[in-house]
Design an enzyme around this catalytic site. Structure first.
Site, PDB file in Angstrom:
ATOM      1  N   GLU A  34      10.776  12.340  41.617  1.00  0.00           N
ATOM      2  CA  GLU A  34      11.154  11.250  40.721  1.00  0.00           C
ATOM      3  C   GLU A  34       9.862  10.553  40.305  1.00  0.00           C
ATOM      4  O   GLU A  34       9.068  10.160  41.160  1.00  0.00           O
ATOM      5  CB  GLU A  34      12.078  10.270  41.450  1.00  0.00           C
ATOM      6  CG  GLU A  34      13.402  10.878  41.885  1.00  0.00           C
ATOM      7  CD  GLU A  34      14.224   9.903  42.708  1.00  0.00           C
ATOM      8  OE1 GLU A  34      14.735   8.930  42.133  1.00  0.00           O
ATOM      9  OE2 GLU A  34      14.326  10.117  43.937  1.00  0.00           O
ATOM     10  N   ARG A 260      11.763  15.771  57.066  1.00  0.00           N
ATOM     11  CA  ARG A 260      10.718  15.131  56.282  1.00  0.00           C
ATOM     12  C   ARG A 260       9.504  14.880  57.170  1.00  0.00           C
ATOM     13  O   ARG A 260       9.595  14.929  58.408  1.00  0.00           O
ATOM     14  CB  ARG A 260      11.212  13.807  55.682  1.00  0.00           C
ATOM     15  CG  ARG A 260      11.562  12.752  56.712  1.00  0.00           C
ATOM     16  CD  ARG A 260      11.801  11.405  56.056  1.00  0.00           C
ATOM     17  NE  ARG A 260      10.558  10.827  55.575  1.00  0.00           N
ATOM     18  CZ  ARG A 260      10.478   9.704  54.878  1.00  0.00           C
ATOM     19  NH1 ARG A 260      11.576   9.053  54.557  1.00  0.00           N
ATOM     20  NH2 ARG A 260       9.318   9.215  54.504  1.00  0.00           N
ATOM     21  N   LYS A 270       7.818   5.101  49.021  1.00  0.00           N
ATOM     22  CA  LYS A 270       7.232   4.599  47.774  1.00  0.00           C
ATOM     23  C   LYS A 270       7.607   3.137  47.540  1.00  0.00           C
ATOM     24  O   LYS A 270       6.802   2.357  47.010  1.00  0.00           O
ATOM     25  CB  LYS A 270       7.676   5.472  46.602  1.00  0.00           C
ATOM     26  CG  LYS A 270       6.986   6.822  46.561  1.00  0.00           C
ATOM     27  CD  LYS A 270       7.295   7.595  45.297  1.00  0.00           C
ATOM     28  CE  LYS A 270       8.642   8.239  45.330  1.00  0.00           C
ATOM     29  NZ  LYS A 270       8.875   9.133  44.179  1.00  0.00           N
TER      30      LYS A 270
END
Length: 562
Positions: A34, A260, A270
């Site tokens: 994204e 992850r 983020k």
């Protein structure tokens, strides 16, 4: 094509089984960021995974921006992501893809779900939708708008598209099961209204698909065979498969999850990195204290060291916290082989050698690397006034202290043995210089009838160049700040320490000649201190700035700067 299983990557087993079932399978993966921030080391793990698997199986890897939220996205992030992928050494197949390029067909699939009575326009507020959805212990309840007719929903959805509703007044939801034990399946939102110009489609749309709706259909449209994502999207697989099953899409990708990357002392969210930037705790997305790819690159990490790190940690389904020392090992191991050895003094104290004439200059040829003659040599100069590190002298007697002290000897690296005899102080009692004797018969020789003294580094005052040194420590003082709600309470006040010192003038000149060009391939080991690189953003020809990449394996020397 069948590849033997890699013990560090369970996904190879899955692909091998798929290839046994379909020998003509053309593997296609994708990296789908994204564009709402810069990439970090966790994204690097996903990049390496997707591109390396595609390469291993003679397949292809797409780059697709999942750009479904124009409020948080912009072209700057798109450019930075492309730059980071290229820098890591990967090339995507064909043109860059965007979820936004599929908006028209996604809109048609949304209408298809309405026509199948599997989607409806809801006019509950965002807060009401959350309340109606229930909790893990409490089932949801149906929206009062859930049983609208198909024709009414089609009309309302068209009105949404044409901008007849304000933001938050209406949305399109899937009609699944408000009693589901999986909250994500309790009529998830498929489309919402956002009056914000999109970086790709400009003002063409005022309704935007949610990530869950766009992601799976974009995978299918692009003929992705294996959709790899991290474990937090495990429940999202249910809506992923439900959408594919209930639309007329012809291609059916499969989603597989892996753990992850969680890295000690690091924030990889983020959203949280944005908070650090907004509060001016760090200086942007490329601050060397954070583990964004651009931050690591600025600090001196190489693409190959990051790829090595990703390979070493492997791909599993087990969430764990990776030691930061593993990342440091990968870059230190690489820099040890190719860094030019030179001397720098970060916290200088002046030494006057009283038995050497003011005009005396001794040129010494020293190796750029102790174990690699191919890296060549360079010149250093010895004169009667030099700088040493302040921590390499101790005024008070300490039997265990093996460096310079009054009445004791020390060898200067590549040079002579000196003996401290006198201290000069200012009116406040601070040491400003030392007066020492230099034994000019000890160049390259062992002292007679004495043990070899310890060795320290130095720089000639006349052949030095001033420089700034940025010493980096962990931004947080706890191992897992990501887990803390109030993570700002655990900031390390000493995450950045700036020192004003000197480097060898010949090295400085070499760097100054390259300022403004590509100097990313200049790596230095400042002897007894650590590995450093030139800061390519803030450095000027008259003001050189060095970023500490990583400490030496024995970090005891550098701790005095913290």
């Amino acid at each position: 094509m069948n590849i033997k299983n890699n013990s560090n990557n369970f996904l190879h087993n899955i692909i091998n089984k798929d290839l046994k079932k379909n020998k003509n399978l053309l593997l296609r993966t994708r990296f789908p960021p994204e564009p709402n921030g810069y990439l970090h080391i966790g994204h690097a793990k996903s990049i390496c995974l997707n591109f390396e698997i595609a390469k291993l199986y003679n397949g292809y890897c797409n780059l697709r921006f999942d750009d479904t939220n124009p409020v948080k996205e912009n072209a700057q992030y798109i450019k930075s992501i492309q730059r980071d992928i290229k820098w890591l050494g990967y090339k995507w197949d064909g043109n860059i893809h965007y979820s936004s390029e599929h908006f028209l067909i996604l809109y048609k699939y949304a209408k298809e779900l309405i026509k199948k009575n599997l989607a409806y326009v809801d006019e509950l507020t965002k807060e009401e939708i959350k309340e109606y959805r229930g909790t893990l212990k409490k089932p949801g309840k149906n929206s009062p708008y859930r049983n609208r007719s198909i024709s009414e929903n089609l009309k309302l959805f068209k009105k949404m598209k044409k901008g007849f509703f304000r933001e938050g007044e209406a949305c399109l939801r899937a009609k699944i099961n408000m009693q589901s034990s999986y909250i994500i399946m309790r009529d998830p939102v498929l489309y919402r209204i956002i009056f914000k110009e999109h970086h790709q489609t400009k003002k063409k749309w005022c309704i935007y698909p949610t990530y869950d709706f766009a992601h799976c259909l974009s995978d299918a449209i692009e003929k992705i065979t294996h959709s790899f994502c991290t474990l937090e999207f495990q429940d999202n697989k249910k809506i992923y498969n439900w959408i594919l099953k209930n639309t007329s899409i012809s291609h059916y990708p499969k989603q597989y999850e892996f753990s992850r990357l969680n890295l000690e002392f690091s924030i990889l969210s983020k959203r949280k990195i944005s908070i650090l930037i907004d509060k001016k705790i760090i200086n942007g997305w490329n601050d060397p204290r954070i583990q964004t790819i651009s931050g690591l690159r600025r600090r001196g990490y190489t693409a190959s060291s990051i790829r090595t790190f990703c390979k070493k940690i492997g791909v599993t389904k087990q969430n764990n916290l990776i030691e930061f020392s593993m990342l440091e090992y990968c870059i230190r191991n690489e820099l040890n082989k190719k860094s030019v050895r030179t001397m720098a003094v970060l916290d200088p104290i002046k030494i006057f050698l009283y038995n050497i004439d003011d005009n005396y200059v001794k040129k010494l040829i020293v190796p750029n690397h102790p174990n690699d003659p191919s890296l060549g040599t360079h010149e250093i100069f010895f004169t009667n006034t030099i700088y040493i590190e302040r921590k390499d002298f101790k005024e008070k007697y300490d039997k265990k202290y093996k460096r310079l002290k009054i009445g004791h000897e020390i060898r200067l690296r590549y040079s002579y043995i000196i003996k401290a005899e006198k201290i000069k102080k200012d009116k406040n009692g601070n040491i400003i210089s030392l007066v020492c004797f230099c034994d000019l018969n000890t160049l390259g020789k062992k002292p007679s009838n004495k043990k070899n003294p310890s060795v320290i580094h130095w720089i000639s005052l006349k052949h030095s160049f001033p420089a700034e040194f940025r010493i980096y420590n962990s931004l947080f003082n706890i191992k897992n700040p990501e887990q803390e709600e109030n993570f700002l309470s655990f900031l390390n006040p000493d995450s950045l320490i700036i020192k004003k010192g000197f480097i060898e003038i010949n090295i400085a000149q070499k760097i100054k000649n390259k300022i403004g060009n590509n100097i990313a391939n200049l790596f230095f080991q400042f002897e007894r201190i650590g590995y450093f690189c030139i800061d390519q953003i803030d450095s000027k020809k008259n003001h050189l700035i060095f970023n500490q990449t990583v400490r030496l394996k024995d970090s005891s020397n550098i701790k005095n700067y913290s």
